[in-house]
Design a protein around this motif. Structure first.
Motif, PDB file in Angstrom:
ATOM      1  N   HIS A  69      35.369 -13.424 -15.508  1.00 46.74           N
ATOM      2  CA  HIS A  69      36.500 -14.203 -16.024  1.00 46.74           C
ATOM      3  C   HIS A  69      36.090 -15.230 -17.083  1.00 46.74           C
ATOM      4  O   HIS A  69      34.942 -15.668 -17.136  1.00 46.74           O
ATOM      5  CB  HIS A  69      37.152 -14.987 -14.871  1.00 46.74           C
ATOM      6  N   ASP A  70      37.099 -15.644 -17.840  1.00 46.97           N
ATOM      7  CA  ASP A  70      37.001 -16.831 -18.703  1.00 46.97           C
ATOM      8  C   ASP A  70      35.885 -16.725 -19.749  1.00 46.97           C
ATOM      9  O   ASP A  70      35.190 -17.704 -20.032  1.00 46.97           O
ATOM     10  CB  ASP A  70      36.785 -18.097 -17.847  1.00 46.97           C
ATOM     11  N   ALA A  71      35.749 -15.544 -20.299  1.00 45.61           N
ATOM     12  CA  ALA A  71      34.722 -15.327 -21.328  1.00 45.61           C
ATOM     13  C   ALA A  71      35.341 -15.305 -22.727  1.00 45.61           C
ATOM     14  O   ALA A  71      34.680 -14.962 -23.701  1.00 45.61           O
ATOM     15  CB  ALA A  71      33.985 -14.020 -21.058  1.00 45.61           C
ATOM     16  N   GLY A  72      36.625 -15.692 -22.821  1.00 40.83           N
ATOM     17  CA  GLY A  72      37.341 -15.562 -24.091  1.00 40.83           C
ATOM     18  C   GLY A  72      36.943 -16.555 -25.162  1.00 40.83           C
ATOM     19  O   GLY A  72      37.258 -16.372 -26.330  1.00 40.83           O
ATOM     20  N   ALA A  73      36.273 -17.630 -24.773  1.00 39.01           N
ATOM     21  CA  ALA A  73      35.814 -18.618 -25.756  1.00 39.01           C
ATOM     22  C   ALA A  73      34.347 -18.910 -25.485  1.00 39.01           C
ATOM     23  O   ALA A  73      33.929 -19.000 -24.329  1.00 39.01           O
ATOM     24  CB  ALA A  73      36.623 -19.914 -25.642  1.00 39.01           C
ATOM     25  N   HIS A  74      33.575 -19.076 -26.556  1.00 34.71           N
ATOM     26  CA  HIS A  74      32.137 -19.325 -26.424  1.00 34.71           C
ATOM     27  C   HIS A  74      31.490 -18.233 -25.564  1.00 34.71           C
ATOM     28  O   HIS A  74      30.584 -18.496 -24.774  1.00 34.71           O
ATOM     29  CB  HIS A  74      31.873 -20.728 -25.836  1.00 34.71           C
ATOM     30  N   GLY A  75      32.004 -17.025 -25.673  1.00 34.08           N
ATOM     31  CA  GLY A  75      31.496 -15.875 -24.935  1.00 34.08           C
ATOM     32  C   GLY A  75      30.809 -14.926 -25.892  1.00 34.08           C
ATOM     33  O   GLY A  75      29.620 -15.098 -26.202  1.00 34.08           O
ATOM     34  N   PHE A  76      31.573 -13.965 -26.394  1.00 29.89           N
ATOM     35  CA  PHE A  76      31.029 -13.037 -27.390  1.00 29.89           C
ATOM     36  C   PHE A  76      30.319 -13.783 -28.514  1.00 29.89           C
ATOM     37  O   PHE A  76      29.248 -13.385 -28.967  1.00 29.89           O
ATOM     38  CB  PHE A  76      32.163 -12.182 -27.976  1.00 29.89           C
ATOM     39  N   SER A  77      30.937 -14.888 -28.951  1.00 31.02           N
ATOM     40  CA  SER A  77      30.434 -15.575 -30.154  1.00 31.02           C
ATOM     41  C   SER A  77      29.055 -16.186 -29.972  1.00 31.02           C
ATOM     42  O   SER A  77      28.358 -16.451 -30.945  1.00 31.02           O
ATOM     43  CB  SER A  77      31.428 -16.648 -30.609  1.00 31.02           C
ATOM     44  N   MET A  78      28.657 -16.450 -28.737  1.00 32.18           N
ATOM     45  CA  MET A  78      27.315 -16.994 -28.517  1.00 32.18           C
ATOM     46  C   MET A  78      26.304 -15.876 -28.306  1.00 32.18           C
ATOM     47  O   MET A  78      25.151 -16.129 -27.959  1.00 32.18           O
ATOM     48  CB  MET A  78      27.315 -17.925 -27.300  1.00 32.18           C
ATOM     49  N   GLY A  79      26.748 -14.648 -28.513  1.00 28.74           N
ATOM     50  CA  GLY A  79      25.886 -13.499 -28.262  1.00 28.74           C
ATOM     51  C   GLY A  79      24.663 -13.468 -29.163  1.00 28.74           C
ATOM     52  O   GLY A  79      24.639 -14.065 -30.237  1.00 28.74           O
ATOM     53  N   TYR A  80      23.671 -12.780 -28.735  1.00 26.90           N
ATOM     54  CA  TYR A  80      22.420 -12.699 -29.497  1.00 26.90           C
ATOM     55  C   TYR A  80      21.752 -11.358 -29.210  1.00 26.90           C
ATOM     56  O   TYR A  80      22.266 -10.558 -28.424  1.00 26.90           O
ATOM     57  CB  TYR A  80      21.529 -13.891 -29.171  1.00 26.90           C
ATOM     58  N   ASN A  81      20.626 -11.120 -29.834  1.00 33.39           N
ATOM     59  CA  ASN A  81      20.009  -9.798 -29.797  1.00 33.39           C
ATOM     60  C   ASN A  81      18.671  -9.752 -29.063  1.00 33.39           C
ATOM     61  O   ASN A  81      17.886  -8.839 -29.286  1.00 33.39           O
ATOM     62  CB  ASN A  81      19.801  -9.266 -31.227  1.00 33.39           C
ATOM     63  N   TYR A  82      18.425 -10.727 -28.223  1.00 30.07           N
ATOM     64  CA  TYR A  82      17.141 -10.764 -27.519  1.00 30.07           C
ATOM     65  C   TYR A  82      16.903  -9.462 -26.758  1.00 30.07           C
ATOM     66  O   TYR A  82      17.851  -8.843 -26.263  1.00 30.07           O
ATOM     67  CB  TYR A  82      17.141 -11.956 -26.557  1.00 30.07           C
ATOM     68  N   ASN A  83      15.643  -9.075 -26.672  1.00 27.51           N
ATOM     69  CA  ASN A  83      15.273  -7.810 -26.026  1.00 27.51           C
ATOM     70  C   ASN A  83      15.874  -6.603 -26.753  1.00 27.51           C
ATOM     71  O   ASN A  83      16.004  -5.522 -26.189  1.00 27.51           O
ATOM     72  CB  ASN A  83      15.720  -7.751 -24.554  1.00 27.51           C
ATOM     73  N   GLY A  84      16.300  -6.819 -27.998  1.00 25.83           N
ATOM     74  CA  GLY A  84      16.904  -5.709 -28.734  1.00 25.83           C
ATOM     75  C   GLY A  84      18.253  -5.283 -28.186  1.00 25.83           C
ATOM     76  O   GLY A  84      18.730  -4.189 -28.488  1.00 25.83           O
ATOM     77  N   ARG A  85      18.860  -6.154 -27.397  1.00 28.05           N
ATOM     78  CA  ARG A  85      20.205  -5.828 -26.863  1.00 28.05           C
ATOM     79  C   ARG A  85      21.234  -5.958 -27.975  1.00 28.05           C
ATOM     80  O   ARG A  85      21.122  -6.826 -28.846  1.00 28.05           O
ATOM     81  CB  ARG A  85      20.564  -6.768 -25.710  1.00 28.05           C
ATOM     82  N   LEU A  86      22.240  -5.149 -27.911  1.00 29.65           N
ATOM     83  CA  LEU A  86      23.246  -5.099 -28.976  1.00 29.65           C
ATOM     84  C   LEU A  86      24.533  -5.772 -28.524  1.00 29.65           C
ATOM     85  O   LEU A  86      24.856  -5.768 -27.336  1.00 29.65           O
ATOM     86  CB  LEU A  86      23.510  -3.641 -29.356  1.00 29.65           C
ATOM     87  N   ARG A  87      25.230  -6.317 -29.475  1.00 29.62           N
ATOM     88  CA  ARG A  87      26.514  -6.956 -29.146  1.00 29.62           C
ATOM     89  C   ARG A  87      27.541  -5.888 -28.804  1.00 29.62           C
ATOM     90  O   ARG A  87      27.545  -4.799 -29.373  1.00 29.62           O
ATOM     91  CB  ARG A  87      27.003  -7.800 -30.315  1.00 29.62           C
ATOM     92  N   SER A  88      28.415  -6.222 -27.885  1.00 24.61           N
ATOM     93  CA  SER A  88      29.402  -5.253 -27.386  1.00 24.61           C
ATOM     94  C   SER A  88      30.611  -5.182 -28.309  1.00 24.61           C
ATOM     95  O   SER A  88      30.732  -5.955 -29.263  1.00 24.61           O
ATOM     96  CB  SER A  88      29.872  -5.674 -25.993  1.00 24.61           C
ATOM     97  N   ALA A  89      31.501  -4.290 -27.986  1.00 24.01           N
ATOM     98  CA  ALA A  89      32.794  -4.243 -28.667  1.00 24.01           C
ATOM     99  C   ALA A  89      33.688  -5.368 -28.162  1.00 24.01           C
ATOM    100  O   ALA A  89      33.438  -5.953 -27.105  1.00 24.01           O
ATOM    101  CB  ALA A  89      33.466  -2.899 -28.411  1.00 24.01           C
TER     102      ALA A  89
END
Ligand SMILES: *Cc1c(COP(=O)(O)O)cnc(C)c1O
Length: 425
Positions: free
Chosen positions: A366-386
């Protein structure tokens, strides 16, 4: 209070046929209802505008929904300004509240006609040198120092924060700006974050209104708006009482009548720059249980990780989790819900009571709609989601595709080894 997901297991199963997990899902209906309430809460103030804090959720489709309710955009960087320009936000629909700002970003803000909110007194000369001449409207960010306390014990520490001008400095800044031809002024302050109380805005407003009266009296500056910025919180935990934005708007109205109106300043516009409150509850990270591990503790491994939602790892933040389809099952298991990063803080939940989780279950964070996706990063070569919008008619719309390895390697495309990479997608 029981926190309910805005989507059912069946809907997620349907969406996942086209868009594999993990993904961020947003609730159009919730976003619209909330934006309407915010507008209503401040409808007593004819000049009111919410400038949505773009950094919270920088997705043009979502920002466009808010713009239907009169929202502007609050930007703090070049790319955020570019995004707002691209969706047609213009002039005073853009607030540029940045700090430690590079030259070229001030130049772009000015070119778009955005309102520039100065973080520091030294930026007056800096901006004047870049632009040649200061804009007619300018805002200054205020930092009263000390500790900001609310009656429910929430406090924040402006005296320790890097933002804004001290009291004497803001008076001096107004005098200098006025002498340099600035005609309309604004005051901005952000003194406490994620305040889950209806008291924060009214208390902040009182402090800023009193400052405005003094500033206008002592400097003769014409104050056109007061910007209460962000900081209105959301109940991440199920036992928290949500803020009532109508009560908050009414609280601000009361101090406006008490302080500004008697001072003959009843024409000041109220601005806000909420991010979390506008979007937080209306977004979720949807992820699938892919592993279970029984060692010293019980672990559920999911297909999302902290690169998709950093708040638990970064702040120890609580995000409620619902196992879809098991909404009413007893929470009689205790799990750590972990992602795949080679970092032990990559846990969405620690010692959390949840229903028994089976492999393939979908978890709604829950409650990932703000400061969620936008704080994403690529550590460990992980990719950002849709990012996916659950539209009012119940259908899903892709509003940002997932990253692919090609995106991840894109900044190597000028080097030789790049041509040896084997991309399957
Ligand atoms: C982050 C930020 C906001 C939004 O804060 P929320 O807590 O999401 O409401 C608004 N204004 C400024 C200047 C910010 O830095």
């Amino acid at each position: 209070m029981n926190k309910k997901p805005f989507v059912t297991k069946e809907q997620i199963e349907e969406i996942a046929k086209t868009y594999p997990t993990p993904f961020h899902l947003y609730d159009e209906k919730g976003i619209r209802e909330n934006a309407k309430r915010v507008k209503e809460a401040f409808s007593w103030n004819p000049g009111f505008r919410e400038y949505f804090a773009i950094k919270a959720t920088p997705n043009p489709f979502l920002v466009d929904i808010l713009r239907e309710y009169g929202c502007g955009c609050d930007c703090s960087s070049e790319t955020e300004l570019m995004l707002c320009d691209a969706i047609g936000a213009k002039g005073e629909e853009i607030m540029f509240s940045s700090n430690d700002t590079p030259e070229e970003e001030y130049a772009l803000a000015a070119k778009l006609g955005a309102i520039i909110n100065l973080d520091d007194i030294t930026h007056i000369d800096f901006v004047e040198q870049i632009l040649g001449k200061l804009p007619e409207t300018m805002s200054c960010r205020y930092n009263p120092g000390g500790v900001f306390t609310l009656s429910n014990g929430i406090m924040d520490n402006p005296g320790d924060s890097k933002y804004g001008m001290m009291t004497e400095q803001i008076f001096e800044a107004y005098r200098i700006l006025k002498s340099k031809g600035v005609k309309r002024f604004g005051i901005h302050a952000f003194l406490a974050s994620n305040t889950v109380t209806n008291e924060y805005y009214p208390q902040l407003a009182k402090q800023l209104f009193e400052l405005a009266v003094k500033l206008e009296k002592e400097t003769g500056a014409d104050i056109a708006f007061i910007n209460l910025s962000g900081g209105v919180g959301i109940p991440y935990r199920p036992d928290q009482e949500p803020n009532d934005i109508l009560a908050i708007g009414e609280g601000v109205r009361k101090v406006y009548e008490e302080v500004l109106v008697p001072a003959g300043m009843g024409d000041i516009a109220i601005y806000t720059e909420m991010g979390r409150f506008m979007m937080g509850p209306y977004g979720a990270l949807v992820t699938k249980a892919v592993h279970e591990k029984h060692i010293y503790k019980e672990y559920i491994g999911v297909d999302a990780c902290a690169a998709n939602l950093m708040r638990p790892a970064m702040y120890g933040a609580y995000h409620h989790i619902t196992v879809l389809g098991k909404e009413n099952a007893p929470c009689d298991h205790i799990y750590d819900v972990a992602g795949s990063l080679c970092e032990n803080n990559d846990k969405f939940a620690i010692d959390r009571n949840l229903p028994k989780i089976d492999m393939g279950d979908y978890l709604f964070i829950h409650d990932a709609g703000a400061h969620g996706f936008s704080m994403g990063y690529n550590y460990n070569g992980r990719l950002r989601s849709a990012e996916i919008l659950l539209q009012e008619d119940g259908t899903a719309k892709l509003i940002r595709r997932a990253e692919t390895p090609k995106d991840y390697f894109a900044t190597f495309d000028c080097f030789d080894f790049y041509k040896n990479l084997k991309f399957e997608k």
